[in-house]
Design a protein around this motif. Sequence first.
Motif, PDB file in Angstrom:
ATOM      1  N   ALA A   1       2.528  24.098  -4.882  1.00 55.34           N
ATOM      2  CA  ALA A   1       2.637  25.737  -4.789  1.00 55.34           C
ATOM      3  C   ALA A   1       2.470  26.036  -3.212  1.00 55.34           C
ATOM      4  N   ALA A   2       1.861  24.995  -2.347  1.00 55.22           N
ATOM      5  CA  ALA A   2       1.896  25.261  -0.864  1.00 55.22           C
ATOM      6  C   ALA A   2       3.355  24.943  -0.336  1.00 55.22           C
ATOM      7  N   LYS A   3       4.110  24.049  -1.134  1.00 59.61           N
ATOM      8  CA  LYS A   3       5.342  23.967  -0.647  1.00 59.61           C
ATOM      9  C   LYS A   3       6.291  24.406  -1.242  1.00 59.61           C
ATOM     10  N   SER A   4       6.051  25.556  -2.242  1.00 56.45           N
ATOM     11  CA  SER A   4       7.056  26.210  -2.897  1.00 56.45           C
ATOM     12  C   SER A   4       8.080  25.132  -3.726  1.00 56.45           C
ATOM     13  N   VAL A   5       7.304  24.255  -4.485  1.00 53.55           N
ATOM     14  CA  VAL A   5       8.290  23.363  -5.268  1.00 53.55           C
ATOM     15  C   VAL A   5       7.964  23.364  -6.586  1.00 53.55           C
TER      16      VAL A   5
ATOM     17  N   THR B   1       6.804  11.881  -0.620  1.00 48.93           N
ATOM     18  CA  THR B   1       8.084  12.029  -1.278  1.00 48.93           C
ATOM     19  C   THR B   1       8.999  13.353  -0.846  1.00 48.93           C
ATOM     20  N   LEU B   2       8.058  14.342  -0.694  1.00 55.47           N
ATOM     21  CA  LEU B   2       8.856  15.617  -0.302  1.00 55.47           C
ATOM     22  C   LEU B   2       9.345  15.484   1.187  1.00 55.47           C
ATOM     23  N   GLU B   3       8.505  14.835   1.840  1.00 60.23           N
ATOM     24  CA  GLU B   3       9.023  14.509   3.275  1.00 60.23           C
ATOM     25  C   GLU B   3      10.316  13.727   3.344  1.00 60.23           C
ATOM     26  N   ALA B   4      10.131  12.942   2.451  1.00 60.24           N
ATOM     27  CA  ALA B   4      11.397  11.878   2.430  1.00 60.24           C
ATOM     28  C   ALA B   4      12.719  12.597   2.029  1.00 60.24           C
ATOM     29  N   LEU B   5      12.511  13.570   0.958  1.00 63.50           N
ATOM     30  CA  LEU B   5      13.836  14.357   0.779  1.00 63.50           C
ATOM     31  C   LEU B   5      14.062  15.215   1.503  1.00 63.50           C
ATOM     32  N   ASN B   6      13.045  15.788   2.332  1.00 65.09           N
ATOM     33  CA  ASN B   6      13.311  17.117   3.209  1.00 65.09           C
ATOM     34  C   ASN B   6      14.248  16.145   4.286  1.00 65.09           C
ATOM     35  N   ALA B   7      13.834  15.169   4.727  1.00 64.66           N
ATOM     36  CA  ALA B   7      14.629  14.408   5.891  1.00 64.66           C
ATOM     37  C   ALA B   7      15.946  14.075   5.480  1.00 64.66           C
TER      38      ALA B   7
END
Length: 264
Positions: free
Chosen positions: A86-90, A238-244
């Motif tokens: 929720a915090a990441k809107s994912v 994982t979210l950081e890796a995808l964002n990168a």
Amino acid sequence: MLRPHLIIDAPLAALAVAAAPTLGWGPAAAAAVGLSAGIHSLAVAHPRCSLYGRVIWRIPATTTVALTFDDGPDPEVTPHLLDLLAAKSVTATFFLIGANAARYPALVRRIRSEGHGLGLHSMTHSRWFCAWPSARVRRDLEDNRAVLSDLTGEAPPDWFRPPVGLRNPLITRVAADLGLTLLTWTANGRDTQGGTDRAILQRLSPGYIPGGILVLHDGVEPGRGPARTACPRLTAQTLEALNARSLTPGALPSSRGFDDGGRD
Ligand SMILES: [Zn+2]
């Protein structure tokens, strides 16, 4: 259902007969049986093998990577994971074990109310699921569907990921008869097997591609522990890796358009 045997075993039997005058009947038959067992093992266990019917392991290439979580819900882990998402809107898709869903109904409703998708993952995640007769597989999946639709008040999910991703022709046929779409993954963190965060993220990395399907686990099979408390932390990484990589995490799309598999 005979197709796998026709395209694998019949040619191998013919080869064994052809090789018998040279090798002898015993060695020729043993080689054919060994090869057959190897190929069928691959068909049962390899996430991308469609010998036993079509299985989805990747969604259409976009910039989206599907985040999926198996074996939940879990009262210790799933709320933290939902907070993070929720915090990441994912949004993501949760493949729920029916018995866990029935035990924690508020979590199932929260998952749906926050916009995440649901999938079937069997009632109890039996290690013997792949060895069950088709009537038992059918009953289990019907129960899994009923639990989720009773809890959400919605039509049951169409996506079905078999326990441990193992399939056979009976499972494929039952799933097709029930209108379910079989799904495995592009990359599985295998976080249930332990290992460092780095090792788990490394296992996920082949799925950092457009249309990749990633698997982590927020729950445990009923009666087994411990809770997968690393899941929210691993998900954040994982979210950081995808964002990168400029990839957008998200839930699976509708299974419509994927549902021609399983009938052979
Ligand atoms: Zn599982």
